[in-house]
Design a protein around this motif. Structure first.
Motif, mmCIF file in Angstrom:
data_model
loop_
_atom_site.group_PDB
_atom_site.id
_atom_site.type_symbol
_atom_site.label_atom_id
_atom_site.label_comp_id
_atom_site.label_asym_id
_atom_site.label_seq_id
_atom_site.Cartn_x
_atom_site.Cartn_y
_atom_site.Cartn_z
ATOM 1 N N PRO A 72 -65.204 33.452 11.096
ATOM 2 C CA PRO A 72 -65.823 33.588 10.806
ATOM 3 C C PRO A 72 -65.525 35.436 10.182
ATOM 4 C CG PRO A 72 -65.749 34.218 12.723
ATOM 5 C CD PRO A 72 -64.809 33.288 12.621
ATOM 6 N N ASN A 73 -66.254 36.209 9.552
ATOM 7 C CA ASN A 73 -65.676 38.008 9.055
ATOM 8 C C ASN A 73 -64.652 37.811 9.169
ATOM 9 O OD1 ASN A 73 -68.836 38.321 10.457
ATOM 10 N ND2 ASN A 73 -67.577 38.280 12.635
ATOM 11 N N PHE A 74 -64.239 37.741 7.482
ATOM 12 C CA PHE A 74 -63.225 36.998 7.472
ATOM 13 C C PHE A 74 -63.608 38.393 5.993
ATOM 14 C CE2 PHE A 74 -63.508 33.163 4.785
ATOM 15 C CZ PHE A 74 -63.228 34.001 3.605
ATOM 16 N N TRP A 75 -64.309 38.219 5.336
ATOM 17 C CA TRP A 75 -64.300 39.494 4.306
ATOM 18 C C TRP A 75 -65.632 40.335 4.589
ATOM 19 C CZ3 TRP A 75 -60.653 40.832 0.560
ATOM 20 C CH2 TRP A 75 -61.133 41.656 -0.556
ATOM 21 N N GLU A 76 -65.382 41.570 5.011
ATOM 22 C CA GLU A 76 -66.807 42.291 4.739
ATOM 23 C C GLU A 76 -67.191 43.082 3.451
ATOM 24 O OE1 GLU A 76 -68.190 46.876 6.891
ATOM 25 O OE2 GLU A 76 -66.015 45.499 7.122
ATOM 26 N N LEU A 77 -68.478 42.273 3.319
ATOM 27 C CA LEU A 77 -69.229 42.437 2.204
ATOM 28 C C LEU A 77 -69.810 44.513 2.197
ATOM 29 C CD1 LEU A 77 -71.008 38.996 2.020
ATOM 30 C CD2 LEU A 77 -68.611 40.674 0.586
ATOM 31 N N ALA A 78 -69.591 45.410 1.436
ATOM 32 C CA ALA A 78 -69.773 46.702 1.817
ATOM 33 C C ALA A 78 -71.395 47.079 1.362
ATOM 34 C CB ALA A 78 -69.152 47.605 0.910
ATOM 35 N N ASP A 79 -71.534 45.881 -0.314
ATOM 36 C CA ASP A 79 -72.303 46.234 -0.677
ATOM 37 C C ASP A 79 -73.227 45.390 -1.449
ATOM 38 O OD1 ASP A 79 -71.054 46.479 -3.077
ATOM 39 O OD2 ASP A 79 -70.061 48.709 -2.448
ATOM 40 N N GLU A 80 -74.047 45.641 -2.163
ATOM 41 C CA GLU A 80 -75.111 44.256 -3.144
ATOM 42 C C GLU A 80 -73.664 44.073 -3.897
ATOM 43 O OE1 GLU A 80 -77.969 41.573 -3.692
ATOM 44 O OE2 GLU A 80 -77.455 42.998 -2.631
ATOM 45 N N GLU A 81 -73.448 44.882 -4.999
ATOM 46 C CA GLU A 81 -71.998 44.250 -6.024
ATOM 47 C C GLU A 81 -71.545 43.896 -4.984
ATOM 48 O OE1 GLU A 81 -69.029 46.693 -8.894
ATOM 49 O OE2 GLU A 81 -70.607 47.788 -7.431
ATOM 50 N N ALA A 82 -70.711 44.179 -3.755
ATOM 51 C CA ALA A 82 -69.531 43.657 -3.350
ATOM 52 C C ALA A 82 -70.566 41.709 -3.054
ATOM 53 C CB ALA A 82 -69.291 43.885 -2.143
ATOM 54 N N PHE A 83 -71.386 41.751 -2.406
ATOM 55 C CA PHE A 83 -72.326 40.530 -1.743
ATOM 56 C C PHE A 83 -72.220 39.415 -3.397
ATOM 57 C CE2 PHE A 83 -75.931 37.398 -2.087
ATOM 58 C CZ PHE A 83 -75.602 37.609 -0.572
ATOM 59 N N VAL A 84 -72.826 39.855 -4.578
ATOM 60 C CA VAL A 84 -72.924 39.416 -5.874
ATOM 61 C C VAL A 84 -71.076 38.296 -6.389
ATOM 62 C CG1 VAL A 84 -73.089 39.466 -8.519
ATOM 63 C CG2 VAL A 84 -74.816 40.281 -6.310
ATOM 64 N N LYS A 85 -69.794 39.877 -6.129
ATOM 65 C CA LYS A 85 -69.279 39.277 -6.366
ATOM 66 C C LYS A 85 -68.436 38.321 -5.270
ATOM 67 C CE LYS A 85 -67.635 43.053 -8.550
ATOM 68 N NZ LYS A 85 -66.866 44.787 -8.720
ATOM 69 N N ALA A 86 -69.144 38.009 -3.939
ATOM 70 C CA ALA A 86 -68.112 37.397 -2.732
ATOM 71 C C ALA A 86 -68.606 36.129 -2.820
ATOM 72 C CB ALA A 86 -68.454 37.937 -1.253
ATOM 73 N N LEU A 87 -70.131 36.285 -4.156
ATOM 74 C CA LEU A 87 -71.091 34.740 -4.060
ATOM 75 C C LEU A 87 -70.362 33.942 -5.288
ATOM 76 C CD1 LEU A 87 -75.347 35.490 -4.154
ATOM 77 C CD2 LEU A 87 -73.267 34.226 -2.297
ATOM 78 N N VAL A 88 -69.680 35.258 -5.955
ATOM 79 C CA VAL A 88 -68.752 34.445 -7.982
ATOM 80 C C VAL A 88 -67.726 34.050 -6.828
ATOM 81 C CG1 VAL A 88 -67.309 34.690 -9.678
ATOM 82 C CG2 VAL A 88 -70.238 35.215 -9.223
ATOM 83 N N ALA A 89 -66.774 34.221 -5.640
ATOM 84 C CA ALA A 89 -65.769 34.019 -5.252
ATOM 85 C C ALA A 89 -66.055 32.545 -4.630
ATOM 86 C CB ALA A 89 -64.818 35.146 -4.852
ATOM 87 N N CYS A 90 -67.226 32.480 -3.723
ATOM 88 C CA CYS A 90 -67.267 31.141 -3.315
ATOM 89 C C CYS A 90 -67.325 30.112 -3.594
ATOM 90 C CB CYS A 90 -67.916 31.752 -1.851
ATOM 91 S SG CYS A 90 -68.060 33.435 -0.546
ATOM 92 N N ASP A 91 -68.411 30.115 -4.779
ATOM 93 C CA ASP A 91 -68.061 29.215 -5.841
ATOM 94 C C ASP A 91 -66.990 28.794 -6.387
ATOM 95 O OD1 ASP A 91 -70.060 26.896 -6.640
ATOM 96 O OD2 ASP A 91 -69.959 28.852 -8.898
ATOM 97 N N ALA A 92 -65.711 29.857 -6.710
ATOM 98 C CA ALA A 92 -65.654 29.550 -7.691
ATOM 99 C C ALA A 92 -64.124 28.884 -5.930
ATOM 100 C CB ALA A 92 -63.833 30.737 -7.979
#
Length: 154
Positions: free
Chosen positions: A74-94
């Motif tokens: 768990p918790n290996f990458w903190e999401l600081a804001d909405e922009e980071a959240f969107v980028k993380a979703l794309v990265a997770c999908d990839a």
């Protein structure tokens, strides 16, 4: 006051008994993990934790007779804001498309990695655990690479 003490003691005794039952159910798995070199801690009635290469991993304890295992980092990458959240979703999908067996997902303001699988016995699970941990680490590295590439492009 004396009537309340026995109730309180009964509750404490019941909790201790429940913990003992859970510990008894988890003890074969704990023994196998410790025999393989893992330092295991019981977090609660259904979860074990163990350190591995700088991180803490969690393992759901299968109920008696079940063969489902879930390893979580768990918790290996903190999401600081909405922009980071969107980028993380794309990265997770990839990463989820490319890395075997691992699922990356967001939870609240963090990214988690996990592997869910069925194994015929605790022995089979523990034998395969180093491979599972390697898959998780590979997924985390791939995720970080995607996220850092996004930062470098910006």
């Amino acid at each position: 006051m004396t009537n309340q003490e026995p109730v309180s003691l009964k509750k404490k005794a019941k909790k201790a008994q429940e913990k003992a039952v859970v510990s008894e159910a988890a003890s074969p798995l704990v023994a196998l993990l410790e025999g393989s070199g893992f330092r295991v801690q019981e977090e609660n009635e259904s979860t074990l934790s163990f350190p591995f290469e700088g991180g803490t991993y969690y393992l759901s304890v299968p109920a008696e007779g079940e063969d489902y295992y879930h390893v979580i980092f768990p918790n290996f990458w903190e999401l600081a804001d909405e922009e980071a959240f969107v980028k993380a979703l794309v990265a997770c999908d990839a990463v989820n498309r490319e890395v075997k067996a691992v699922k990356l997902h967001t939870l609240d303001d963090d990214v988690w990695a996990g592997v869910e699988a069925f194994h015929e016995s605790p022995e089979v699970f523990v034998r395969g655990l180093p491979r599972v941990l390697g898959f998780i680490q590979e997924a985390v590295r791939a995720f970080r690479d995607v996220m850092l590439a996004e930062v470098e492009e910006a």
